[in-house]
Design a protein around this motif. Structure first.
Motif, PDB file in Angstrom:
ATOM      1  N   ALA A  20       0.833  -1.210   0.000  1.00 10.65           N
ATOM      2  CA  ALA A  20       0.000   0.000   0.000  1.00 10.65           C
ATOM      3  C   ALA A  20       0.865   1.257   0.000  1.00 10.65           C
ATOM      4  O   ALA A  20       0.567   2.237  -0.692  1.00 10.65           O
ATOM      5  CB  ALA A  20      -0.946  -0.018   1.201  1.00 10.65           C
ATOM      6  N   PHE A  21       1.936   1.249   0.758  1.00 10.12           N
ATOM      7  CA  PHE A  21       2.868   2.374   0.851  1.00 10.12           C
ATOM      8  C   PHE A  21       3.451   2.695  -0.524  1.00 10.12           C
ATOM      9  O   PHE A  21       3.467   3.850  -0.969  1.00 10.12           O
ATOM     10  CB  PHE A  21       3.966   1.993   1.847  1.00 10.12           C
ATOM     11  N   VAL A  22       3.913   1.652  -1.234  1.00 12.44           N
ATOM     12  CA  VAL A  22       4.521   1.836  -2.559  1.00 12.44           C
ATOM     13  C   VAL A  22       3.472   2.252  -3.582  1.00 12.44           C
ATOM     14  O   VAL A  22       3.707   3.156  -4.390  1.00 12.44           O
ATOM     15  CB  VAL A  22       5.257   0.556  -2.997  1.00 12.44           C
ATOM     16  N   ALA A  23       2.325   1.612  -3.561  1.00 11.60           N
ATOM     17  CA  ALA A  23       1.267   1.946  -4.525  1.00 11.60           C
ATOM     18  C   ALA A  23       0.848   3.402  -4.389  1.00 11.60           C
ATOM     19  O   ALA A  23       0.641   4.094  -5.397  1.00 11.60           O
ATOM     20  CB  ALA A  23       0.064   1.027  -4.329  1.00 11.60           C
ATOM     21  N   GLU A  24       0.750   3.882  -3.151  1.00 10.08           N
ATOM     22  CA  GLU A  24       0.367   5.289  -2.948  1.00 10.08           C
ATOM     23  C   GLU A  24       1.469   6.224  -3.431  1.00 10.08           C
ATOM     24  O   GLU A  24       1.199   7.230  -4.081  1.00 10.08           O
ATOM     25  CB  GLU A  24       0.064   5.546  -1.471  1.00 10.08           C
ATOM     26  N   TRP A  25       2.730   5.908  -3.136  1.00  9.20           N
ATOM     27  CA  TRP A  25       3.832   6.780  -3.538  1.00  9.20           C
ATOM     28  C   TRP A  25       3.970   6.834  -5.054  1.00  9.20           C
ATOM     29  O   TRP A  25       4.366   7.853  -5.614  1.00  9.20           O
ATOM     30  CB  TRP A  25       5.133   6.313  -2.896  1.00  9.20           C
ATOM     31  N   LEU A  26       3.612   5.758  -5.730  1.00  8.84           N
ATOM     32  CA  LEU A  26       3.752   5.682  -7.189  1.00  8.84           C
ATOM     33  C   LEU A  26       2.417   5.868  -7.904  1.00  8.84           C
ATOM     34  O   LEU A  26       2.254   5.407  -9.039  1.00  8.84           O
ATOM     35  CB  LEU A  26       4.373   4.335  -7.587  1.00  8.84           C
ATOM     36  N   GLU A  27       1.479   6.562  -7.293  1.00  2.00           N
ATOM     37  CA  GLU A  27       0.135   6.673  -7.866  1.00  2.00           C
ATOM     38  C   GLU A  27       0.113   7.329  -9.250  1.00  2.00           C
ATOM     39  O   GLU A  27      -0.802   7.084 -10.025  1.00  2.00           O
ATOM     40  CB  GLU A  27      -0.807   7.393  -6.905  1.00  2.00           C
ATOM     41  N   THR A  28       1.109   8.133  -9.595  1.00  2.00           N
ATOM     42  CA  THR A  28       1.121   8.795 -10.904  1.00  2.00           C
ATOM     43  C   THR A  28       1.887   8.000 -11.964  1.00  2.00           C
ATOM     44  O   THR A  28       1.958   8.415 -13.115  1.00  2.00           O
ATOM     45  CB  THR A  28       1.733  10.208 -10.799  1.00  2.00           C
ATOM     46  N   VAL A  29       2.448   6.866 -11.575  1.00  6.20           N
ATOM     47  CA  VAL A  29       3.211   6.017 -12.488  1.00  6.20           C
ATOM     48  C   VAL A  29       2.227   5.099 -13.221  1.00  6.20           C
ATOM     49  O   VAL A  29       1.217   4.691 -12.659  1.00  6.20           O
ATOM     50  CB  VAL A  29       4.243   5.195 -11.662  1.00  6.20           C
ATOM     51  N   PRO A  30       2.498   4.762 -14.479  1.00  7.27           N
ATOM     52  CA  PRO A  30       1.607   3.857 -15.205  1.00  7.27           C
ATOM     53  C   PRO A  30       1.338   2.565 -14.425  1.00  7.27           C
ATOM     54  O   PRO A  30       2.221   2.051 -13.726  1.00  7.27           O
ATOM     55  CB  PRO A  30       2.356   3.569 -16.508  1.00  7.27           C
ATOM     56  N   PHE A  31       0.125   2.044 -14.599  1.00 11.37           N
ATOM     57  CA  PHE A  31      -0.335   0.895 -13.820  1.00 11.37           C
ATOM     58  C   PHE A  31       0.633  -0.288 -13.868  1.00 11.37           C
ATOM     59  O   PHE A  31       0.933  -0.887 -12.828  1.00 11.37           O
ATOM     60  CB  PHE A  31      -1.734   0.441 -14.281  1.00 11.37           C
ATOM     61  N   GLU A  32       1.106  -0.679 -15.045  1.00 11.40           N
ATOM     62  CA  GLU A  32       1.967  -1.863 -15.145  1.00 11.40           C
ATOM     63  C   GLU A  32       3.258  -1.703 -14.347  1.00 11.40           C
ATOM     64  O   GLU A  32       3.703  -2.637 -13.693  1.00 11.40           O
ATOM     65  CB  GLU A  32       2.279  -2.179 -16.604  1.00 11.40           C
ATOM     66  N   THR A  33       3.856  -0.535 -14.410  1.00  9.95           N
ATOM     67  CA  THR A  33       5.091  -0.280 -13.660  1.00  9.95           C
ATOM     68  C   THR A  33       4.806  -0.286 -12.166  1.00  9.95           C
ATOM     69  O   THR A  33       5.566  -0.863 -11.381  1.00  9.95           O
ATOM     70  CB  THR A  33       5.712   1.060 -14.089  1.00  9.95           C
ATOM     71  N   ARG A  34       3.712   0.359 -11.762  1.00 13.59           N
ATOM     72  CA  ARG A  34       3.323   0.369 -10.345  1.00 13.59           C
ATOM     73  C   ARG A  34       3.054  -1.052  -9.865  1.00 13.59           C
ATOM     74  O   ARG A  34       3.501  -1.450  -8.782  1.00 13.59           O
ATOM     75  CB  ARG A  34       2.103   1.260 -10.140  1.00 13.59           C
ATOM     76  N   ALA A  35       2.373  -1.855 -10.670  1.00 11.07           N
ATOM     77  CA  ALA A  35       2.081  -3.246 -10.292  1.00 11.07           C
ATOM     78  C   ALA A  35       3.368  -4.056 -10.139  1.00 11.07           C
ATOM     79  O   ALA A  35       3.492  -4.864  -9.203  1.00 11.07           O
ATOM     80  CB  ALA A  35       1.159  -3.880 -11.322  1.00 11.07           C
ATOM     81  N   ASP A  36       4.328  -3.855 -11.044  1.00 10.29           N
ATOM     82  CA  ASP A  36       5.617  -4.542 -10.910  1.00 10.29           C
ATOM     83  C   ASP A  36       6.314  -4.153  -9.617  1.00 10.29           C
ATOM     84  O   ASP A  36       6.826  -5.016  -8.891  1.00 10.29           O
ATOM     85  CB  ASP A  36       6.536  -4.222 -12.098  1.00 10.29           C
ATOM     86  N   ALA A  37       6.343  -2.857  -9.307  1.00 10.25           N
ATOM     87  CA  ALA A  37       6.992  -2.392  -8.080  1.00 10.25           C
ATOM     88  C   ALA A  37       6.315  -2.985  -6.849  1.00 10.25           C
ATOM     89  O   ALA A  37       6.989  -3.444  -5.919  1.00 10.25           O
ATOM     90  CB  ALA A  37       6.977  -0.867  -8.018  1.00 10.25           C
ATOM     91  N   VAL A  38       4.998  -2.996  -6.840  1.00 12.20           N
ATOM     92  CA  VAL A  38       4.248  -3.530  -5.705  1.00 12.20           C
ATOM     93  C   VAL A  38       4.536  -5.025  -5.526  1.00 12.20           C
ATOM     94  O   VAL A  38       4.749  -5.502  -4.403  1.00 12.20           O
ATOM     95  CB  VAL A  38       2.736  -3.247  -5.881  1.00 12.20           C
ATOM     96  N   LEU A  39       4.566  -5.776  -6.614  1.00  5.53           N
ATOM     97  CA  LEU A  39       4.858  -7.210  -6.537  1.00  5.53           C
ATOM     98  C   LEU A  39       6.256  -7.457  -5.987  1.00  5.53           C
ATOM     99  O   LEU A  39       6.445  -8.278  -5.079  1.00  5.53           O
ATOM    100  CB  LEU A  39       4.726  -7.848  -7.927  1.00  5.53           C
ATOM    101  N   LEU A  40       7.253  -6.739  -6.504  1.00  6.68           N
ATOM    102  CA  LEU A  40       8.628  -6.964  -6.073  1.00  6.68           C
ATOM    103  C   LEU A  40       8.829  -6.556  -4.615  1.00  6.68           C
ATOM    104  O   LEU A  40       9.536  -7.242  -3.863  1.00  6.68           O
ATOM    105  CB  LEU A  40       9.605  -6.235  -6.995  1.00  6.68           C
ATOM    106  N   VAL A  41       8.202  -5.465  -4.205  1.00  6.37           N
ATOM    107  CA  VAL A  41       8.263  -5.059  -2.794  1.00  6.37           C
ATOM    108  C   VAL A  41       7.651  -6.134  -1.912  1.00  6.37           C
ATOM    109  O   VAL A  41       8.185  -6.483  -0.852  1.00  6.37           O
ATOM    110  CB  VAL A  41       7.567  -3.691  -2.595  1.00  6.37           C
ATOM    111  N   SER A  42       6.531  -6.685  -2.333  1.00  4.15           N
ATOM    112  CA  SER A  42       5.879  -7.737  -1.566  1.00  4.15           C
ATOM    113  C   SER A  42       6.810  -8.931  -1.370  1.00  4.15           C
ATOM    114  O   SER A  42       6.905  -9.490  -0.273  1.00  4.15           O
ATOM    115  CB  SER A  42       4.594  -8.171  -2.270  1.00  4.15           C
TER     116      SER A  42
END
Length: 126
Positions: A20-42
């Motif tokens: 949630a922390f990463v998804a909120e910080w990257l809210e302006t980044v395209p969905f696919e990139t944000r999803a990749d970041a969220v998965l890797l952080v997890s």
């Protein structure tokens, strides 16, 4: 350059809090990139919960078109290299996922403290 730090616990809920922390910080980044970041952080925060030691933290750095995430903990034991997982095992795939999605990744140590940091880079495509 922008940087944000989140202190981590070893709670079973910590991967969800980090996502949630990463998804909120990257809210302006395209969905696919944000999803990749969220998965890797997890994946990396889950490793801290299972195998790490406190204190632990996650540091996000956005520099131009690149995101670097470092998940640090105080356990000096280094993770093994990603390899073929045991098909019957319930885990052991996190670093394989990180290595297949990240633009770059690695493991670093700090000379002034015990522990390590596992990091990954992603291109922030807009």
């Amino acid at each position: 350059m922008a940087e944000l730090t989140m202190e981590l616990s070893q709670s079973i809920d910590e991967p969800a809090r980090a996502r949630a922390f990463v998804a909120e910080w990257l809210e302006t980044v395209p969905f696919e990139t944000r999803a990749d970041a969220v998965l890797l952080v997890s994946e990396l925060v889950s490793n801290v919960v299972r195998h790490g030691a406190l204190p632990a933290r996650m540091v996000l750095t956005q520099n131009g078109g690149r995101l670097r995430v470092v998940v640090e903990d105080s356990n000096p034991a280094m993770p093994g290299p990603p390899g073929p997982p045991d098909a019957a095992a319930g885990g052991g795939r996190g670093l394989i996922i990180v290595s297949s999605i990240a633009a770059a990744w690695g493991i670093s140590t700090a000379p002034d403290r015990p522990g390590k940091g596992v990091w990954f880079d992603l291109a922030l495509v807009s």
